[in-house]
Motif scaffolding. Sequence first.
Motif, PDB file in Angstrom:
ATOM      1  N   ILE A 188       0.510  -5.646 -12.400  1.00 38.75           N
ATOM      2  CA  ILE A 188       1.402  -5.906 -11.273  1.00 38.75           C
ATOM      3  C   ILE A 188       1.431  -7.398 -10.955  1.00 38.75           C
ATOM      4  CG2 ILE A 188       1.751  -5.520  -8.798  1.00 38.75           C
ATOM      5  CD1 ILE A 188       0.583  -2.693  -9.234  1.00 38.75           C
ATOM      6  N   PHE A 189       0.260  -8.026 -10.900  1.00 36.02           N
ATOM      7  CA  PHE A 189       0.220  -9.473 -10.658  1.00 36.02           C
ATOM      8  C   PHE A 189       0.951 -10.224 -11.764  1.00 36.02           C
ATOM      9  CE2 PHE A 189      -3.988  -9.681  -8.007  1.00 36.02           C
ATOM     10  CZ  PHE A 189      -3.328  -9.095  -6.934  1.00 36.02           C
ATOM     11  N   ALA A 190       0.735  -9.822 -13.021  1.00 39.09           N
ATOM     12  CA  ALA A 190       1.383 -10.504 -14.149  1.00 39.09           C
ATOM     13  C   ALA A 190       2.898 -10.389 -14.053  1.00 39.09           C
ATOM     14  CB  ALA A 190       0.880  -9.914 -15.465  1.00 39.09           C
ATOM     15  N   ASP A 191       3.380  -9.208 -13.677  1.00 34.49           N
ATOM     16  CA  ASP A 191       4.823  -8.986 -13.537  1.00 34.49           C
ATOM     17  C   ASP A 191       5.398  -9.858 -12.421  1.00 34.49           C
ATOM     18  OD1 ASP A 191       7.283  -7.315 -14.104  1.00 34.49           O
ATOM     19  OD2 ASP A 191       6.967  -6.832 -11.985  1.00 34.49           O
ATOM     20  N   ARG A 192       4.686  -9.938 -11.293  1.00 31.93           N
ATOM     21  CA  ARG A 192       5.180 -10.737 -10.155  1.00 31.93           C
ATOM     22  C   ARG A 192       5.148 -12.227 -10.489  1.00 31.93           C
ATOM     23  NH1 ARG A 192       5.764  -6.097  -9.643  1.00 31.93           N
ATOM     24  NH2 ARG A 192       5.557  -4.825  -7.756  1.00 31.93           N
ATOM     25  N   ILE A 193       4.108 -12.665 -11.202  1.00 29.22           N
ATOM     26  CA  ILE A 193       4.035 -14.069 -11.608  1.00 29.22           C
ATOM     27  C   ILE A 193       5.200 -14.416 -12.522  1.00 29.22           C
ATOM     28  CG2 ILE A 193       2.716 -15.691 -13.047  1.00 29.22           C
ATOM     29  CD1 ILE A 193       0.158 -14.403 -11.842  1.00 29.22           C
ATOM     30  N   ARG A 194       5.490 -13.517 -13.457  1.00 30.86           N
ATOM     31  CA  ARG A 194       6.620 -13.769 -14.375  1.00 30.86           C
ATOM     32  C   ARG A 194       7.939 -13.861 -13.630  1.00 30.86           C
ATOM     33  NH1 ARG A 194      10.264 -10.564 -16.893  1.00 30.86           N
ATOM     34  NH2 ARG A 194       9.257  -8.652 -16.149  1.00 30.86           N
ATOM     35  N   LYS A 195       8.097 -13.018 -12.605  1.00 28.03           N
ATOM     36  CA  LYS A 195       9.344 -12.984 -11.836  1.00 28.03           C
ATOM     37  C   LYS A 195       9.377 -13.999 -10.693  1.00 28.03           C
ATOM     38  CE  LYS A 195      10.160  -8.047 -12.727  1.00 28.03           C
ATOM     39  NZ  LYS A 195      10.166  -6.687 -12.122  1.00 28.03           N
ATOM     40  N   GLY A 196       8.223 -14.597 -10.392  1.00 30.66           N
ATOM     41  CA  GLY A 196       8.163 -15.530  -9.274  1.00 30.66           C
ATOM     42  C   GLY A 196       8.237 -14.844  -7.924  1.00 30.66           C
ATOM     43  N   THR A 197       7.802 -13.586  -7.875  1.00 33.22           N
ATOM     44  CA  THR A 197       7.857 -12.786  -6.653  1.00 33.22           C
ATOM     45  C   THR A 197       6.449 -12.587  -6.109  1.00 33.22           C
ATOM     46  OG1 THR A 197       9.739 -11.573  -7.556  1.00 33.22           O
ATOM     47  CG2 THR A 197       8.613 -10.581  -5.669  1.00 33.22           C
ATOM     48  N   PRO A 198       6.208 -12.886  -4.836  1.00 39.24           N
ATOM     49  CA  PRO A 198       4.847 -12.725  -4.285  1.00 39.24           C
ATOM     50  C   PRO A 198       4.367 -11.275  -4.389  1.00 39.24           C
ATOM     51  CG  PRO A 198       6.190 -14.039  -2.799  1.00 39.24           C
ATOM     52  CD  PRO A 198       7.127 -13.480  -3.846  1.00 39.24           C
ATOM     53  N   PRO A 199       3.170 -11.065  -4.912  1.00 41.54           N
ATOM     54  CA  PRO A 199       2.624  -9.709  -4.987  1.00 41.54           C
ATOM     55  C   PRO A 199       1.977  -9.314  -3.664  1.00 41.54           C
ATOM     56  CG  PRO A 199       1.085 -11.226  -5.964  1.00 41.54           C
ATOM     57  CD  PRO A 199       2.272 -12.051  -5.554  1.00 41.54           C
ATOM     58  N   MET A 200       1.705  -8.026  -3.518  1.00 40.33           N
ATOM     59  CA  MET A 200       1.061  -7.491  -2.325  1.00 40.33           C
ATOM     60  C   MET A 200      -0.394  -7.147  -2.637  1.00 40.33           C
ATOM     61  SD  MET A 200       1.472  -6.427   0.880  1.00 40.33           S
ATOM     62  CE  MET A 200       3.232  -6.085   1.125  1.00 40.33           C
ATOM     63  N   ILE A 201      -1.288  -7.636  -1.798  1.00 41.29           N
ATOM     64  CA  ILE A 201      -2.690  -7.222  -1.858  1.00 41.29           C
ATOM     65  C   ILE A 201      -2.946  -6.314  -0.665  1.00 41.29           C
ATOM     66  CG2 ILE A 201      -5.080  -7.976  -1.552  1.00 41.29           C
ATOM     67  CD1 ILE A 201      -4.492 -10.397  -3.231  1.00 41.29           C
ATOM     68  N   TYR A 202      -3.502  -5.142  -0.932  1.00 38.44           N
ATOM     69  CA  TYR A 202      -3.778  -4.175   0.135  1.00 38.44           C
ATOM     70  C   TYR A 202      -5.191  -4.395   0.656  1.00 38.44           C
ATOM     71  CZ  TYR A 202       0.499  -2.030  -1.478  1.00 38.44           C
ATOM     72  OH  TYR A 202       1.812  -1.814  -1.828  1.00 38.44           O
ATOM     73  N   GLY A 203      -5.308  -4.635   1.958  1.00 36.96           N
ATOM     74  CA  GLY A 203      -6.589  -4.987   2.541  1.00 36.96           C
ATOM     75  C   GLY A 203      -6.743  -6.494   2.580  1.00 36.96           C
ATOM     76  N   ASP A 204      -8.001  -6.971   2.689  1.00 41.72           N
ATOM     77  CA  ASP A 204      -8.238  -8.408   2.839  1.00 41.72           C
ATOM     78  C   ASP A 204      -8.355  -9.163   1.525  1.00 41.72           C
ATOM     79  OD1 ASP A 204     -10.725  -7.640   1.937  1.00 41.72           O
ATOM     80  OD2 ASP A 204     -11.764  -7.995   3.834  1.00 41.72           O
ATOM     81  N   GLY A 205      -8.320  -8.450   0.396  1.00 40.65           N
ATOM     82  CA  GLY A 205      -8.414  -9.103  -0.902  1.00 40.65           C
ATOM     83  C   GLY A 205      -9.828  -9.404  -1.344  1.00 40.65           C
TER      84      GLY A 205
END
Length: 310
Positions: A188-205
């Motif tokens: 999911i992070f890799a896909d968002r990085i490729r698209k330039g779209t901020p990913p969502m982290i659930y909780g405090d990370g």
Amino acid sequence: MDKVIVTGGAGFIGSHVVEELIRRDYEVSVIDNFSSGHHENIAGLPVKLYICDVADPAVINLIQSLKPDFIIHLAAQVSVARSVKDPLLDARTNVVGSLNVINAANSAGVKKVVFSSSAAVYGNPKSLPVLTSHPAEPESPYGLTKLTVENYLKMFDKFHHLSYGILRFSNVYGPRQDAEGEGGVVSIFADRIRKGTPPMIYGDGKQTRDFIFVKDVAAAAVSALRVENSFCANVSSATSVSIIRLFEIMKAVSHSDIEVLYGPERQGDIRDSTLSNEETKSILNWVPCFDLVSGLRETLGIVSGRNAAL
């Protein structure tokens, strides 16, 4: 040449297992219903493909007719969130489907069933790193179904002498992992990085996970076929990283400057998880070959284009 059936063999982990089996000169048959697998994952490979749902009783006759020497059972519903939302669907695939495979393996005289279990069987760890002797107290229906199948395997060994290898995977990542729906956090992070779209982290990370590269998992699964006795082992890197730190590493590796968004914690998610693999190294004569950065480089290279310079 020994015959191996890989259920879920067109999926993310399954297709890498298939490649490893071929590399080690096994004859491979794949059973997949393509609910999450993809034809392109095994395109051009010398395998026999059978389209069937493991939860369909027809899979029993299919397995018996193929007369395999071994089965690597990877077909599963893998989403914790979906298991919470629809536990009946989760149980249909993960429990009923697995029972179909185990029953067929027993009647077909299979030498060993290798089963993909999960760190989810442990629940929230009482101590880290987690040993296989740690109490199994799942926090989700998904973890419960995996533990249930483990116990069925032990019963079949007790009553029918069907040998098994239970592999409790930590968080598996790598090429071909689906970023849609309930894909792994790395994909999911890799896909968002490729698209330039901020990913969502659930909780405090700050929650931690033990990430293991898919090629290391495939090597472990194939090595498990040659273990004489039944066993249970963790397949992990035995290292942990927080989700926010994972994202920072992926940003650095891919030279991205996108930021992250935060959402509420999700039901059934475990706070911290690191699995010990010392026993596994001995049982399987196996060690993970990829550290997190090298695995992420290969993963991001595939996601961003095979010739990407990272």
